[in-house]
Design an enzyme around this catalytic site. Structure first.
Site, mmCIF file in Angstrom:
data_model
loop_
_atom_site.group_PDB
_atom_site.id
_atom_site.type_symbol
_atom_site.label_atom_id
_atom_site.label_comp_id
_atom_site.label_asym_id
_atom_site.label_seq_id
_atom_site.Cartn_x
_atom_site.Cartn_y
_atom_site.Cartn_z
ATOM 1 N N ARG A 185 -10.128 -12.121 1.453
ATOM 2 C CA ARG A 185 -10.797 -13.227 0.995
ATOM 3 C C ARG A 185 -10.402 -14.682 0.970
ATOM 4 N NH1 ARG A 185 -10.554 -10.108 -4.724
ATOM 5 N NH2 ARG A 185 -10.874 -8.552 -3.201
ATOM 6 N N LYS A 202 0.895 -1.353 0.065
ATOM 7 C CA LYS A 202 -0.077 0.172 -0.008
ATOM 8 C C LYS A 202 0.618 1.323 -0.013
ATOM 9 C CE LYS A 202 -3.868 -2.332 2.605
ATOM 10 N NZ LYS A 202 -4.785 -1.993 1.523
#
Length: 545
Positions: A358, A284
């Site tokens: 996920r 990020k």
């Protein structure tokens, strides 16, 4: 100064001079009050004429307040209208009014004027205004957890109610012991959840989270099952292990189980517990990474909800599954192009290490189905930034293979104040986004403009199987996990205006939602009264041919 919340069965007799009071309600309810209904709180300092003139002067747009006695007795009106996608309790306005107008003195009261059906949501809204975690050193005080915490003093906020009945009169019966106990337990759970989300990773890593689960288990008389580190790899949990293997503290799958006699259903709540998310090697940015301590918000909400549900007498089998990892950068980090075999047995080509939630949840829901034999599975996660685009700052996103449970979830959101809005469940149109030439699927979409939040949820469902015969629900609460400021920073790029909101405190989102959604399975009369109706049998075929 730390704050203790105390729910009272009826209005206590206090003097605003030494015990300030904030009275909040919808204008139509405040207009129904007689001065005697509030005399215990006002009669030593406020006349009936002053009270009636104050009510008449309120013109909420969207809220309004008027002083009854200096700043020590305040009357506040909630927004006049609540649309069909909002909560009738106006919970977000309640929280904002409490934050702005309590005085943080030794003892004070908040009086909520509402209908009985909004009692629970209104109470939870007050709780959200009083987060626990702080490391501020002002007044020599820090709060949060651990040996470093030392409180130098505590103040008390009494939360009391005036309930308006269907005929427009004031109910005279005090709250029952059952209602008070439910509110106290729920408040404790919401504040626990918010505290975990607010804590930085150096104080809330995987070890600390496991310890928090164990401590809560001890209080409930339950011993958690813990699978950690290399054991995850050996037992085939390729998602959780692959995400967390680069971190100094190894990942873990932790399960708490409540198994009452004569249970008919088995419900599993699966939480994403990424204690910090750097993005991994798909790292990020310097502005995108701060705040990623909140990526455990789903697991924190599951922990709080499980605790409160068991304390309130949950009558069915209930499992809480915590998928815990730190998505770190290091020599052992998962690389883009790596292929992992998840607990489902399906292979995943990693094309984005920042799509890690996920992966851990895929292992979690598979474990819930295969090992725990759950026929109702709900996973909760701060899964996608796209959730805030799809459903906004206040509404989480609900994705489900069951139309009736989707509707029940939305209804539970309105009744609890933890709002939800549905997103499309359409695997035949969306799951092709994960197509891989060399594995069963990739972990990130090909087209980021094509229903990202739905696709992310479908990735999880794929490991259950789209023919899973039970109920599956996915709640993406990436944005409502933390509160937002009242002001936005507007950025202009290619003539498009973006509003950037940064919330500094966790909300405890998810606890009230889950307690309400499964309230029919509780012994608490309060939770039963607000539980959504018309439950669909889990054995019914859920996906239309």
């Amino acid at each position: 100064m730390a704050t203790d919340l105390k729910f009272n069965a009826s209005l206590g007799c206090t003097d605003p001079q030494v015990h300030p009071v904030l009275i909040i309600g919808q204008l139509r309810h405040l207009n129904l009050l007689k001065f005697n209904d509030l005399a215990n709180k006002l009669n030593q300092r406020v006349t009936e004429e002053t009270f009636l003139n104050a009510v008449a002067s309120l013109h909420p747009a969207p809220t309004d307040k008027v002083s009854l006695y200096l700043d020590l007795a305040t009357l506040a009106a909630l927004p006049l209208k609540a649309s069909r996608h909002n909560t009738d309790s106006r919970a977000h306005a309640v929280t904002r009014l409490v934050k702005n107008h309590v005085l943080n003195v030794a003892e004070e009261s908040v009086v909520l004027v509402c209908e009985r059906e909004n009692l629970f949501a209104s109470a939870c809204a007050v709780v959200r205004a009083f987060p626990l975690y702080s490391r501020k050193t002002g007044n020599g005080q820090t709060t949060g957890g651990g040996d470093a915490c030392k409180d130098t003093g505590r103040n008390v906020v009494n939360v009391e109610f005036i309930l308006i009945n269907k005929e427009g009169g004031v109910e005279t019966e005090p709250l029952t012991e059952d209602e008070i106990e439910c509110l106290n337990v729920t408040a404790q759970a919401i504040r626990l959840t918010a505290r975990i989300v607010d804590m930085p990773c150096n104080e809330m890593n995987v070890d600390h989270f496991v310890q928090a689960v164990e401590e809560l288990g001890d209080e409930l008389g339950l011993k958690p099952q813990v699978i950690r580190g290399e054991e995850l790899r050996e037992r085939g949990f390729g998602g959780i292990y692959g995400v967390g293997k680069a971190a100094a503290v190894p990942p873990a799958l932790v399960v708490l189980s409540h198994l009452p006699k004569r249970a008919q259903e088995t419900i599993a709540l699966v939480g994403k517990g990424i204690v910090y998310d750097t993005g991994g090697l798909s790292i990020k940015s310097k502005t995108g990474m701060p705040g990623m301590k909140r990526d455990c918000g789903g697991a924190a909400a599951i922990l709080g909800a499980f605790y409160a549900a068991v304390k309130c007498g949950f009558k069915e089998n209930l499992h809480a599954v915590f998928c815990l990892a730190e998505n770190a950068v290091g020599p052992n980090a998962t690389r883009p192009d790596d292929i992992h075999t998840l607990y489902s047995g399906r292979t995943v080509e990693i094309n984005n290490t920042d799509a890690e939630g996920r992966l851990v949840l895929a292992d979690g829901v598979t474990f819930a189905s295969r090992d725990l034999k759950a026929n109702i599975i709900l996973d909760m996660a701060t899964l996608t930034g796209a959730q805030g685009i799809a459903t906004g700052k206040y509404h989480g996103a609900i994705l489900s293979n069951s139309e009736s449970w989707e509707a029940k979830s939305v209804q539970a959101g309105r009744k609890s104040g933890d709002l939800l809005a549905p997103i499309p469940y359409c695997p035949e149109l969306h799951f092709s986004e994960f197509a891989s030439a060399i594995a069963d699927m990739k972990n990130s979409v090909a087209d980021r403009q094509n229903a990202q939040s739905s696709c992310a949820g479908l990735f999880i469902a794929a490991h259950l199987g789209f023919d899973y015969p039970g109920v599956w629900m996915h709640v993406d609460m990436a944005t409502p996990v933390h509160c937002v400021s009242d002001f936005g920073l507007f950025l202009f790029e290619f003539n498009v205006i973006f509003a950037v909101f940064q919330g500094e405190r966790a909300t405890g989102y998810g606890v009230a939602l889950l307690l309400t959604l499964f309230g029919a399975h509780s012994e608490s009369k309060l939770l039963q009264s607000i539980a959504p109706n018309e439950e669909e049998p889990p054995s019914k075929r859920l996906c239309r041919d």
